[in-house]
Design a protein around this motif. Structure first.
Motif, PDB file in Angstrom:
ATOM      1  N   UNK A   1      19.354  33.797 -39.875  1.00  0.00           N
ATOM      2  CA  UNK A   1      19.769  32.410 -39.722  1.00  0.00           C
ATOM      3  C   UNK A   1      21.247  32.199 -39.953  1.00  0.00           C
ATOM      4  N   UNK A   2      21.829  32.966 -40.875  1.00  0.00           N
ATOM      5  CA  UNK A   2      23.257  32.817 -41.151  1.00  0.00           C
ATOM      6  C   UNK A   2      24.130  33.396 -40.044  1.00  0.00           C
ATOM      7  N   UNK A   3      23.683  34.473 -39.411  1.00  0.00           N
ATOM      8  CA  UNK A   3      24.502  35.159 -38.415  1.00  0.00           C
ATOM      9  C   UNK A   3      24.223  34.653 -37.008  1.00  0.00           C
ATOM     10  N   UNK A   4      22.941  34.474 -36.680  1.00  0.00           N
ATOM     11  CA  UNK A   4      22.569  34.093 -35.308  1.00  0.00           C
ATOM     12  C   UNK A   4      22.582  32.596 -35.086  1.00  0.00           C
ATOM     13  N   UNK A   5      22.698  31.791 -36.124  1.00  0.00           N
ATOM     14  CA  UNK A   5      22.725  30.331 -36.022  1.00  0.00           C
ATOM     15  C   UNK A   5      21.430  29.817 -35.388  1.00  0.00           C
ATOM     16  N   UNK A   6      21.522  29.193 -34.222  1.00  0.00           N
ATOM     17  CA  UNK A   6      20.374  28.509 -33.622  1.00  0.00           C
ATOM     18  C   UNK A   6      19.695  29.303 -32.520  1.00  0.00           C
ATOM     19  N   UNK A   7      19.818  30.587 -32.529  1.00  0.00           N
ATOM     20  CA  UNK A   7      19.222  31.415 -31.486  1.00  0.00           C
ATOM     21  C   UNK A   7      17.720  31.533 -31.710  1.00  0.00           C
ATOM     22  N   UNK A   8      16.932  31.057 -30.740  1.00  0.00           N
ATOM     23  CA  UNK A   8      15.472  31.144 -30.848  1.00  0.00           C
ATOM     24  C   UNK A   8      15.000  32.585 -30.739  1.00  0.00           C
ATOM     25  N   UNK A   9      15.651  33.386 -29.893  1.00  0.00           N
ATOM     26  CA  UNK A   9      15.266  34.784 -29.774  1.00  0.00           C
ATOM     27  C   UNK A   9      15.488  35.563 -31.058  1.00  0.00           C
ATOM     28  N   UNK A  10      16.563  35.246 -31.772  1.00  0.00           N
ATOM     29  CA  UNK A  10      16.820  35.933 -33.040  1.00  0.00           C
ATOM     30  C   UNK A  10      15.778  35.562 -34.092  1.00  0.00           C
ATOM     31  N   UNK A  11      15.291  34.328 -34.073  1.00  0.00           N
ATOM     32  CA  UNK A  11      14.240  33.939 -35.022  1.00  0.00           C
ATOM     33  C   UNK A  11      12.953  34.708 -34.774  1.00  0.00           C
ATOM     34  N   UNK A  12      12.600  34.851 -33.505  1.00  0.00           N
ATOM     35  CA  UNK A  12      11.401  35.631 -33.190  1.00  0.00           C
ATOM     36  C   UNK A  12      11.600  37.090 -33.597  1.00  0.00           C
ATOM     37  N   UNK A  13      12.795  37.626 -33.337  1.00  0.00           N
ATOM     38  CA  UNK A  13      13.073  38.985 -33.761  1.00  0.00           C
ATOM     39  C   UNK A  13      12.992  39.165 -35.265  1.00  0.00           C
ATOM     40  N   UNK A  14      13.453  38.173 -36.021  1.00  0.00           N
ATOM     41  CA  UNK A  14      13.365  38.247 -37.478  1.00  0.00           C
ATOM     42  C   UNK A  14      11.917  38.276 -37.945  1.00  0.00           C
ATOM     43  N   UNK A  15      11.063  37.458 -37.317  1.00  0.00           N
ATOM     44  CA  UNK A  15       9.651  37.437 -37.698  1.00  0.00           C
ATOM     45  C   UNK A  15       8.983  38.784 -37.426  1.00  0.00           C
TER      46      UNK A  15
ATOM     47  N   UNK B   1      15.678  27.077 -40.639  1.00  0.00           N
ATOM     48  CA  UNK B   1      16.316  26.098 -41.527  1.00  0.00           C
ATOM     49  C   UNK B   1      17.799  26.417 -41.726  1.00  0.00           C
ATOM     50  N   UNK B   2      18.111  27.656 -42.045  1.00  0.00           N
ATOM     51  CA  UNK B   2      19.505  28.027 -42.297  1.00  0.00           C
ATOM     52  C   UNK B   2      20.328  27.964 -41.015  1.00  0.00           C
ATOM     53  N   UNK B   3      19.742  28.355 -39.892  1.00  0.00           N
ATOM     54  CA  UNK B   3      20.471  28.302 -38.634  1.00  0.00           C
ATOM     55  C   UNK B   3      20.810  26.888 -38.197  1.00  0.00           C
ATOM     56  N   UNK B   4      19.921  25.933 -38.437  1.00  0.00           N
ATOM     57  CA  UNK B   4      20.205  24.537 -38.056  1.00  0.00           C
ATOM     58  C   UNK B   4      21.194  23.860 -39.001  1.00  0.00           C
ATOM     59  N   UNK B   5      21.266  24.314 -40.229  1.00  0.00           N
ATOM     60  CA  UNK B   5      22.220  23.699 -41.156  1.00  0.00           C
ATOM     61  C   UNK B   5      23.644  24.117 -40.870  1.00  0.00           C
ATOM     62  N   UNK B   6      23.831  25.273 -40.295  1.00  0.00           N
ATOM     63  CA  UNK B   6      25.177  25.752 -39.981  1.00  0.00           C
ATOM     64  C   UNK B   6      25.554  25.276 -38.604  1.00  0.00           C
TER      65      UNK B   6
END
Length: 227
Positions: free
Chosen positions: A132-146, A219-224
């Protein structure tokens, strides 16, 4: 008789100027005023001189709002975020495997399940925070994190099991088991030690790791603010 020069005759009287020949009594053409421009043709309105050149005032281009549904770019670095999350997940999984190897003799079944679920939650929380801190609002990065967090919880347990068996038996015994059945760590992860059926704590750990990673990355991606 002497001949005298004749007296000069007086000039003829001046005649008034006569109007040009106009058999149909048409109106006289208007006189062209002095100034710039050309003389208008007969029957056309008079042409006025052009005004001096003036620079038109500057006008800013109109602002066009973004079309509905078109959102700004997510920003951030999703590829680097997923790679960083993978590295951190591997490190956390190795730490869990080491802790499991060091404490397996003193663990009860409840303690082992609790340690597994805590590791899954911790793995997901760390991976999700970094992504979340590095990718910001990337939906693909969130799926990759999961996905990475769930794999980290799974391999953290399956990697520790051969180490425990090698400590109880011998490393050669573990190698023989892997040659005979390469998937025995995954089968042991799925099977309950108490009654031999499905161990529901195992898939629950995957769900916890994936959910923690996705929620924290969101959460962290949307706050940044995006870059």
């Amino acid at each position: 008789m002497s001949q005298q020069p004749p007296f000069p005759s007086s000039p003829p009287p001046s005649q008034p100027p006569q109007a040009p020949y106009n058999p149909y009594n048409q109106p006289a053409p208007p006189q062209q005023p002095q100034g710039y421009g050309w003389a208008p043709a007969q029957g056309q309105p008079p042409m006025h001189p052009a005004p001096p050149f003036q620079t038109p005032p500057f006008q800013a281009p109109p602002f066009h709002a973004a079309p509905l549904g078109q959102q700004p770019s997510a920003g951030g670095r999703p590829v680097g975020a997923v790679l960083l999350g993978f590295i951190v997940s591997v490190v956390v999984s190795l730490l869990y495997s080491g802790i499991n190897l060091a404490t397996y003799k003193d663990q009860s079944l409840t303690t082992a399940n609790t340690l597994y679920l805590v590791h899954a939650l911790l793995n997901g929380a760390i991976v999700g925070s970094l992504v979340g801190s590095v990718a910001r609002r990337s939906a693909g990065a969130r799926i990759g994190a999961a996905v990475i967090a769930a794999l980290g919880a799974f391999f953290g347990y399956t990697n520790s099991l051969p180490l425990v068996i090698a400590d109880v038996q011998t490393p050669s015994f573990v190698l023989d088991m892997l040659r005979h059945d390469p998937f025995f760590p995954a089968k042991a992860w799925w099977t309950s030690e108490a009654h031999g059926g499905v161990d529901w704590y195992s898939p629950l750990g995957l769900v916890i790791a994936a959910a923690a990673a996705w929620v924290l990355a969101y959460v962290i991606g949307n706050r940044r603010s995006p870059m």
